[in-house]
Design a protein around this motif. Sequence first.
Motif, short mmCIF file in Angstrom:
data_model
loop_
_atom_site.label_atom_id
_atom_site.label_comp_id
_atom_site.label_asym_id
_atom_site.label_seq_id
_atom_site.Cartn_x
_atom_site.Cartn_y
_atom_site.Cartn_z
N GLU A 1 0.68 -1.16 -0.07
CA GLU A 1 0.08 0.00 0.06
C GLU A 1 0.76 1.19 -0.01
O GLU A 1 0.60 2.09 -0.83
N ILE A 2 1.86 1.32 0.88
CA ILE A 2 2.62 2.45 0.97
C ILE A 2 3.38 2.78 -0.39
O ILE A 2 3.62 3.62 -1.14
N SER A 3 3.93 1.44 -1.06
CA SER A 3 4.64 1.36 -2.24
C SER A 3 3.57 2.11 -3.37
O SER A 3 4.21 3.04 -4.33
N ALA A 4 2.37 1.72 -3.27
CA ALA A 4 1.30 2.31 -4.43
C ALA A 4 1.42 3.84 -4.11
O ALA A 4 1.30 4.49 -5.21
N PHE A 5 1.14 4.32 -2.97
CA PHE A 5 1.25 5.86 -2.74
C PHE A 5 2.42 6.24 -2.97
O PHE A 5 2.39 7.67 -3.39
#
Length: 231
Positions: free
Chosen positions: A205-209
């Motif tokens: 999720e952080i990576s997508a953000f």
Amino acid sequence: MKLYAVSDGPPSLAVRMTLKALEIQYQLINVDFCALEHRTDEYAKMNPQKEIPVLDDDGFFLSESIAIMQYLCDKYAPDSSLYPQDANLRAVINQRLCFNMGFYYAPISSHSMAPIFFDYERTPMTLRKVQNALEVFETYLQRLGTKYAAGDNVTIADFALVSATLCLEAIHFDLTQYPLVARWYATFKEEFPQLWEIANSGMQEISAFEENPPDLSEMEHPFHPTRKAKA
Ligand SMILES: N[C@@H](CCC(=O)N[C@@H](CS)C(=O)NCC(=O)O)C(=O)O
């Protein structure tokens, strides 16, 4: 038992790994960080710090991920090697937990998360502080010479440190210069795939953000540099 958690929050992920490792049944309540669900007066009744996670164990409310992990072990698994009773073993675990909160996760969060969620910049100084934190963690691993952060067994200190380190993976930070940290992180993933699955969901999720930052320009958050002034 209920856990109020944010799906990509490292402290929340550390607590979820602890609950999973101890096989404790609980209800996961997702707190929407971007919707500022944790900034309400109602939420502040559970945690005046207005931070996530919060544990509600049958009306006993506890915040601060370290305190939650320690409580879960003490109350529900006092003999667990995740947080042993031996004073010296426990002291090293406590040291690593404090190290993570005060020295390791704080600069990692400022360098990785704050630019995504609060529009701050990554600067040479935020980078230098992360490098400094990694150098010290490398030294701890080298001095203790064990597989995990506080000994040869995995402990709740590893859950906290893994959840911090995943923020660096999410922003493609290269750990090559910190071979013991890189090996420790890889070993955890390899040996505890079910726990890593929890951590990995947050990392993704952080990576997508990181690729597509959320538009938080309208977010009225006290930490947001461009927040609207409150009347
Ligand atoms: N020391 C706390 C830190 C928790 C924390 O920083 N949580 C973040 C989400 S990952 C948060 O709630 N931040 C509040 C905010 O930025 O509004 C813990 O370990 O539980």
